[in-house]
Design a protein around this motif. Sequence first.
Motif, short mmCIF file in Angstrom:
data_model
loop_
_atom_site.label_atom_id
_atom_site.label_comp_id
_atom_site.label_asym_id
_atom_site.label_seq_id
_atom_site.Cartn_x
_atom_site.Cartn_y
_atom_site.Cartn_z
N PRO A 142 0.79 -1.24 0.00
CA PRO A 142 0.00 0.00 0.00
C PRO A 142 0.82 1.28 0.00
O PRO A 142 0.36 2.31 -0.49
CB PRO A 142 -0.83 -0.12 1.29
N ASN A 143 2.04 1.25 0.54
CA ASN A 143 2.86 2.45 0.62
C ASN A 143 3.91 2.53 -0.49
O ASN A 143 4.94 3.17 -0.33
CB ASN A 143 3.55 2.53 1.98
N SER A 144 3.63 1.87 -1.61
CA SER A 144 4.59 1.89 -2.72
C SER A 144 3.97 2.51 -3.96
O SER A 144 2.76 2.64 -4.08
CB SER A 144 5.06 0.46 -3.05
N THR A 145 4.85 2.90 -4.88
CA THR A 145 4.44 3.48 -6.17
C THR A 145 4.93 2.56 -7.29
O THR A 145 6.08 2.09 -7.26
CB THR A 145 5.05 4.88 -6.34
N TRP A 146 4.09 2.33 -8.25
CA TRP A 146 4.40 1.39 -9.34
C TRP A 146 5.20 2.06 -10.44
O TRP A 146 4.84 3.12 -10.95
CB TRP A 146 3.11 0.82 -9.92
N CYS B 285 14.12 -6.46 -9.89
CA CYS B 285 13.87 -6.67 -8.46
C CYS B 285 12.45 -6.20 -8.18
O CYS B 285 11.90 -5.36 -8.91
CB CYS B 285 14.88 -5.91 -7.62
N HIS B 286 11.84 -6.71 -7.13
CA HIS B 286 10.45 -6.36 -6.85
C HIS B 286 10.31 -4.92 -6.35
O HIS B 286 9.53 -4.14 -6.90
CB HIS B 286 9.86 -7.33 -5.81
N TYR B 287 11.08 -4.57 -5.31
CA TYR B 287 10.92 -3.26 -4.67
C TYR B 287 12.26 -2.53 -4.61
O TYR B 287 13.33 -3.14 -4.59
CB TYR B 287 10.38 -3.42 -3.25
N ASN B 288 12.18 -1.19 -4.57
CA ASN B 288 13.34 -0.31 -4.49
C ASN B 288 13.08 0.76 -3.44
O ASN B 288 12.05 1.43 -3.48
CB ASN B 288 13.59 0.36 -5.84
N VAL B 289 14.01 0.93 -2.49
CA VAL B 289 13.83 1.87 -1.39
C VAL B 289 14.82 3.01 -1.52
O VAL B 289 16.04 2.78 -1.63
CB VAL B 289 14.00 1.18 -0.02
N ARG B 290 14.31 4.24 -1.50
CA ARG B 290 15.16 5.44 -1.63
C ARG B 290 15.76 5.81 -0.28
O ARG B 290 15.11 5.67 0.77
CB ARG B 290 14.35 6.59 -2.21
N SER B 291 16.97 6.33 -0.30
CA SER B 291 17.70 6.64 0.92
C SER B 291 17.14 7.85 1.67
O SER B 291 16.94 7.79 2.88
CB SER B 291 19.18 6.89 0.59
N SER B 292 16.89 8.92 0.97
CA SER B 292 16.60 10.20 1.63
C SER B 292 15.31 10.19 2.44
O SER B 292 15.23 10.80 3.50
CB SER B 292 16.56 11.33 0.60
N ASP B 293 14.29 9.50 1.94
CA ASP B 293 12.98 9.57 2.59
C ASP B 293 12.28 8.22 2.72
O ASP B 293 11.15 8.17 3.21
CB ASP B 293 12.06 10.53 1.81
N PHE C 91 11.11 6.40 0.39
CA PHE C 91 10.14 6.21 -0.69
C PHE C 91 10.36 4.85 -1.35
O PHE C 91 11.50 4.44 -1.59
CB PHE C 91 10.28 7.33 -1.71
N ILE C 92 9.26 4.15 -1.64
CA ILE C 92 9.35 2.81 -2.20
C ILE C 92 8.74 2.77 -3.60
O ILE C 92 7.59 3.16 -3.79
CB ILE C 92 8.64 1.78 -1.30
N GLY C 93 9.53 2.32 -4.55
CA GLY C 93 9.04 2.11 -5.91
C GLY C 93 9.02 0.62 -6.21
O GLY C 93 9.94 -0.11 -5.83
N GLN C 94 7.96 0.16 -6.88
CA GLN C 94 7.86 -1.26 -7.22
C GLN C 94 8.09 -1.45 -8.71
O GLN C 94 7.51 -0.76 -9.54
CB GLN C 94 6.49 -1.83 -6.84
N SER C 95 8.94 -2.43 -9.04
CA SER C 95 9.28 -2.71 -10.44
C SER C 95 8.64 -4.00 -10.95
O SER C 95 8.36 -4.11 -12.15
CB SER C 95 10.80 -2.79 -10.61
N VAL C 96 8.45 -4.97 -10.09
CA VAL C 96 7.88 -6.26 -10.48
C VAL C 96 6.80 -6.63 -9.46
O VAL C 96 7.01 -6.48 -8.26
CB VAL C 96 8.96 -7.36 -10.54
N ARG C 97 5.65 -7.13 -9.94
CA ARG C 97 4.59 -7.56 -9.04
C ARG C 97 5.06 -8.73 -8.20
O ARG C 97 5.83 -9.58 -8.65
CB ARG C 97 3.34 -7.96 -9.84
#
Length: 523
Positions: free
Chosen positions: A212-216, A263-271, A273-279
């Motif tokens: 729920p807290n990720s962006t596709w 990879c499924h998920y990617n987490v940014r360092s500064s804040d 923020f989670i981006g999703q690349s693969v379901r």
Amino acid sequence: MQTNGWATPPSMLSRRDFIKMSGAGVAGAALLGVLSTSNALAQASPAVSSEVGAASKEHGVPTKLLLAMGYVSSRWEMPPPRFGDFNPGDIHGTSGYGVLGLSADPKNDTLSRASELTGIPEEELKTDRAANVEGAAAVLSALQGSEKPKDVNGWYDAVAKFGGGALYANEVYEVLRDGASAETSSGRVTIEPQPEAEPRDQYTFQAAGDYPNSTWYGAYSGNYTNASRPGSNPINKVIVHVMQGSFSSAINWFKDPRAGVSCHYNVRSSDGFIGQSVREEDIAWHAGNWEYNQTSVGIEHEGYISDPSWFTDAMYHSSAKLTAYLCKKYKIPIDRDHIIGHNEVPGCSGTGGGSGCHTDPGKHWNWSRYMDLVKSYANAETQRSKPEYRQVIDNGHTRRFKASGKWSVSSWNSQRFREDYRYTKPLNVEDPAMFKVRIPSRDVYVVQARWPADSGYSGRVTFRIRTANGWVSRTVSQRERGDRWNTLGRFEMPAGDGWWVRISSKSKSSGYIIADAVRILKK
């Protein structure tokens, strides 16, 4: 004269003269008029100041732009050259050498171009910071062409070409706009906020990820395997990775048909923020071991294993919440047999994990802290559907909303939240509408906004949000997405009670600016 997108650079100093200049310190750079033109540079360490100042002066590139690019690419630390190699088929194979991320990718070979423009050997560009800065400045200058705009926004296209696309450019311009600071081995580098800097693409409400807290964001279809997990394959592991690069470099790499990895998920360092690349139901190619790929979810983390400063509180907390969510969803035991690093995947003939013998997340990753956080979040109410904390502030709340008389009251639009809303035409002066929010404890919160939509409203409305790392901006269109809560982002916010969500009275778009309601959630 343009050739394949490159322009002929201005005449250059000799390599020896440049090194003399970059070793002269701040005073030497100031004699060239560099420091007097850039608040950003004045806050950098003496070593970085002299190197950036010399490169800026020689190639006509804004100092603050080089500083922001260096922050996004490396936090102004020189990563080991082996992390910069272009290697299709490797999850960390996207190329980027040195503090400015010079690339050996044949599609965007800024490394060889930098060598051509400066006469500096490629190996030196990879290993020497001053050389790397000069090379990147020369390439950026050539990409920009003969016209060198004084307005930093005029460099956006050149920055996007340098870094492989708009995602990189927007990260750079967000750093410029909001400011940033990094403690390096050469001293602190601080980039003062440049309010005039504008990421070109306004904030868009992208599709939500599985979490729920990720962006596709998605990945190229040939970089993963379609599946229907957990029906087709059980999911019983989480694998922790480190990108060996920036957030945008990983997102872009998984979209590249040449990559052969994802990879499924990617987490940014500064804040965080989670981006999703693969379901989650699909099989990402991240572990270098087919059995482990089939039965795991992979999480990439921005940064380099050699530099612990990338592993921020926001990153640890955000990633731990994600892992706790995955463990509860798929009934994965929360222990080090099932939550592992890439280096622990079988398949390496020597030291490391998987067929590529990877060593991430490395010695600086704090496993004890991470596992404690995962356990804590797995047992907390944050994993339930009901938020742990929630605050809604409507424009009618007299003690928590304020705006000057330039913001009128209306109830005309039926999409409004509750009784009415405030509106103003774009003003030439900053006179924001402000919401007073209460943050019970320092943590990551979701900030949402609501407005009625209409074609006569502004297409560029800027929200300003105070975070633990300073003010950040999100620009939205109020011509759409009315009558609903719109997520502006997830931000680490300090504890307190203040006017920390604001709507700017300025806009470069015509139409009314609306101030209706905001909501703060801790999930």
